[in-house]
Each structure stands twice: as C-alpha cells, then as structure tokens.
Design an enzyme around this catalytic site. Structure first.
Site, mmCIF file in Angstrom:
data_model
loop_
_atom_site.group_PDB
_atom_site.id
_atom_site.type_symbol
_atom_site.label_atom_id
_atom_site.label_comp_id
_atom_site.label_asym_id
_atom_site.label_seq_id
_atom_site.Cartn_x
_atom_site.Cartn_y
_atom_site.Cartn_z
ATOM 1 N N ASP A 98 30.804 9.703 56.166
ATOM 2 C CA ASP A 98 29.664 8.846 55.843
ATOM 3 C C ASP A 98 28.447 9.242 56.679
ATOM 4 O O ASP A 98 27.324 9.321 56.191
ATOM 5 C CB ASP A 98 30.066 7.392 56.117
ATOM 6 C CG ASP A 98 28.889 6.433 56.077
ATOM 7 O OD1 ASP A 98 28.490 6.054 54.967
ATOM 8 O OD2 ASP A 98 28.366 6.087 57.152
ATOM 9 N N GLU A 137 33.868 10.399 50.886
ATOM 10 C CA GLU A 137 33.345 10.467 52.262
ATOM 11 C C GLU A 137 34.370 11.115 53.204
ATOM 12 O O GLU A 137 34.017 11.934 54.054
ATOM 13 C CB GLU A 137 32.995 9.069 52.767
ATOM 14 C CG GLU A 137 31.774 8.474 52.073
ATOM 15 C CD GLU A 137 31.418 7.096 52.588
ATOM 16 O OE1 GLU A 137 30.219 6.789 52.677
ATOM 17 O OE2 GLU A 137 32.343 6.306 52.890
#
Lengths: 245, 245
Positions: free
Chosen positions: B65, B133
């Site tokens: 992320d 992610e």
C-alpha cells in the site's frame, strides 16, 4: 576537464553558496539545485513560473511525505518481523508524526534556507516538518529513490527511530541507566559539554562513565539528545544485566 | 552452467508451476518465490513460521500500500505540473481507492493464486485489492523499488490512469465519441469480440471505425474496458476536433 570546470563556473555565486551548504546538509552532491530552491520557497513569496504556475514547496511536500512513508514502511516491515499490520501502521504514524517531523526539520536548521515573506515568528511550527518533507521530495526528483532512502536512514531512522521507545517500553534511556545504577549501587557520571566544532549547527557531546570507567559517548544537537544517545549505548553494553520490565 | 541448472532443479514441482505462472503475470522472472507465496496466503489458514509468527499477506499489504502510494504520488507530481497539493492528494485517493484496487486485483485474476480456508464466495470483495497490494509488497522485497515501479506503471498507470476521467471531465470516452459522431453526422461502428488467445484470462478486442475507416483498436479484460481504450485512442486521433466542455 575544461568542460566540467565550465559547467561548475556557470553557476551563480548564490547557487554556488547553496550548493556548498546543501552538500554539507545532504551528505552528497546535489545536481538539480532548482529542485532544492523550490523546496525552500514559501508560498507567501507568490512566485510563478513562466506558465503562471505557483512555485513553492507545497507540491514537493506532497511528494516527500509519500516517499518518506514508503521508506519507513519498508524499514518497519524488515525491522519488526513479528509486527502485525496494525502494529506497523501505528509505529509508522509515530515516526512520521507532525511533531516528530517538525523536530527533524529544526535539527537540520532548515528554516535558515527558507525564503519567505512571512516573519519567522509567524510561520508556525509546522513549517519545519513541511520543509523537511519537501526536501525529501526534492532529493527524490534530483537523485531518485535510493539516495532518498539513504538520506532518510541517515537523518531519521538511524539517529532517532527506536522501537523500544516507540512502543513505550522505554521513555528515557538516561532515566533507565540512572535507575539501574542506583539499584546496583554503581556510581555514574554524565559529562556533557558544547562541542560544535566547525559546524554551523550547535552540537553537544556527552561521556557516560560508570564506576569511573568510560562506557559510552554521544553527540547531537541538544544536550538531551546527546545524553539519550549515549545512554542507549550504555543500555546496549549492559543489555544482559538491565531489565526493562 | 551446471550450477545454475542445479539451483533451478531444486525447486519443487509446485514452486516450478507457481514460478511460471508468476513470470507470465509479472512480466519478469521472480527470484524469492516465498515472498509471493506469502502474498497469496490468507490468514484463515493460520500458518505460522518456526518462531510462531503468523504467515499471511497482511503485513505485505501494509508494505505494498505504501509503495504503491509513493509511485502514484511521483507519477502525479510529474504528470500534472499545475496540480496543487490538494489536487494531487485527491487524484491519488481516486487511483488507490479500494474500489479501483479491487478491480485491478480481479483483472489479474489474483484470487486464483490465493490459498485460503474461506469459501471464495465468503472472502469479500476487498480481498482482490488486498492481494494486489500484498503482491506489490512481495515484488518490492524480491526485486526492489524500480521493478515495483515498472509493475505499477504496466498494471495500474498505463492501462487505467486517465487524468481527464479522474477529474470528471470525461466519464466515458465511448459516450464522447458517439456524441461527437452524431453531431458531426459521421457513421461509427464498434466491432467487439472475444479474443483471449493463449492467455488464461478472458480478453476482448474492439475495432472502432468512423465513416467506414478503421481508426483505433483496443484490447482488455472486459468489453467495456476494451471499448474505452479504443475510444480513448479515437479521442486522441481527433483531439483537435472534439471538444470536451
């Protein structure tokens, strides 16, 4: 050779001065001086480029904040293999807190580089952290991710990030050392003195002795930081004997 | 040579299969297969390492992320030199929205790699984005920032990031082209067909003709995306004639 000399010579005197100051600050030779100039330009100057776009550090702050976040994330991921996603997020917030970034910006005396139309007294405390982030953005644009990562390790992680402290297990290494010495009936001495050398920024050094023997030294931009640094080293020297619970 | 062959041979059959699938997915040869295995491991399996630490994708998701955010920030900084800090922040949120990341994870069919004790029907929609992610985190640990950046350009920025669309100036390129053709009394044709070739994931192709002449082609994982891609190309071909206000 002549060609290189010519390039260097085309820099203005003002740029030459900034180049030298930046080199000392960054620990590498900057290339694109204009990026750093932008990082140090406050919006109050209302500077615009030839297309009418404002030139100030705010966009670089956006960029630097994001790069800083990813470097800290990768550091935490590797440093704390037992940390859950929630733990890592919490630790990162502590490291990149506004308060901490302001402190980092102040330590590097970044305000001395800033050009602004606002009085130093009125710019607010957050300018230190904002400029610190903008500087990271400028480094990224100038030299890329690796150099940025190195700068963040040298100026954030290595000197200031301490997992035990962040977790709240240790609030002060100095306090811990004093408490331990008192319990163990050991004599301790903190010998703290100003030690700026040739540097522009004031520095302090400290020597910590236990039972008359020098155990560790520290050096930083405040007495408290130098003492914490030295005390941390004492802690690691006696780690097997000092309990933190 | 023998040495290299030996290393390759020590991979288990299962790893060899994963290696080949990953190579197709990532567009490079992965090195540390274990990182990708972790990125595809759901917490429901309750796997632990030898130290008792949970092994699943959640920590990698935290890392990915953050890396994704910094790559998108740097992209936006350079792509939109007129964008203020607030504008850049808003655009970044749109690009890395949960919804968008889920879509990206679905496109790459990442769920097919996931090992989980939960029924596919019950894992929830966010697993697609979470795995996406985590995959970025694994790529970072395996190959570093540059490769990660390349993967994000190839799989997020180049195919899907469109500043005009993000700004809400254009909601559909297909709609824009149809409207323009109708106004200009031009005949248009969208010829859309399945075109998966040798790939595991279903693909669609489209040819757009205007007044009987082929203007642009598109190919993607859904009819809508292929049509948008081709329409965008038509838009750029006629950019001087099509007004978007």
């Amino acid at each position: 050779m002549n060609f290189i000399r010519k390039i260097v010579k085309t820099r203005s005197e003002e740029d030459e001065k900034l180049f030298n100051e930046l080199k000392q600050l960054l620990n590498f030779s900057p290339r694109k001086i204009s990026k750093y100039k932008k990082a140090f330009t406050h919006s109050s100057l209302q500077i615009q480029d030839i297309n009418g776009n404002p030139v100030n550090y705010e966009r670089l702050e956006f960029l630097g904040d994001s790069i800083l976040g990813s470097v800290i994330s990768a550091y935490l991921y590797k440093k704390v293999p037992t940390g859950t996603e929630g733990y890592l997020t919490k630790m990162r917030s502590k490291i990149v807190s506004r308060e901490h970034l302001n402190e980092l910006g102040k330590d590097l005396n970044l305000l001395s580089f800033v050009k602004s139309n606002v009085d130093e007294a009125n710019v607010g405390d957050n300018i230190h952290g904002n400029i610190f982030e903008a500087l990271i953005g400028a480094i990224y644009l100038d030299k890329g991710y690796q150099t940025c990562q190195k700068f963040i390790y040298e100026n954030v992680i290595d000197p200031y990030v301490d997992i035990e402290k962040l977790e709240g297990k240790i609030t002060s290494y100095k306090g811990l050392i004093i408490e331990w010495c008192q319990k163990q009936k050991k004599k301790y001495k903190f010998d703290t003195y100003e030690d700026s050398g040739n540097e522009n920024i004031k520095h302090f050094s400290v020597k910590v002795s236990i039972d008359g023997e020098l155990v560790a030294k520290g050096r930083s931009t405040s007495k408290k930081k130098a003492e914490e640094q030295a005390s941390k080293r004492v802690y690691y020297a006696f780690q097997n004997q000092i309990s933190i619970n």
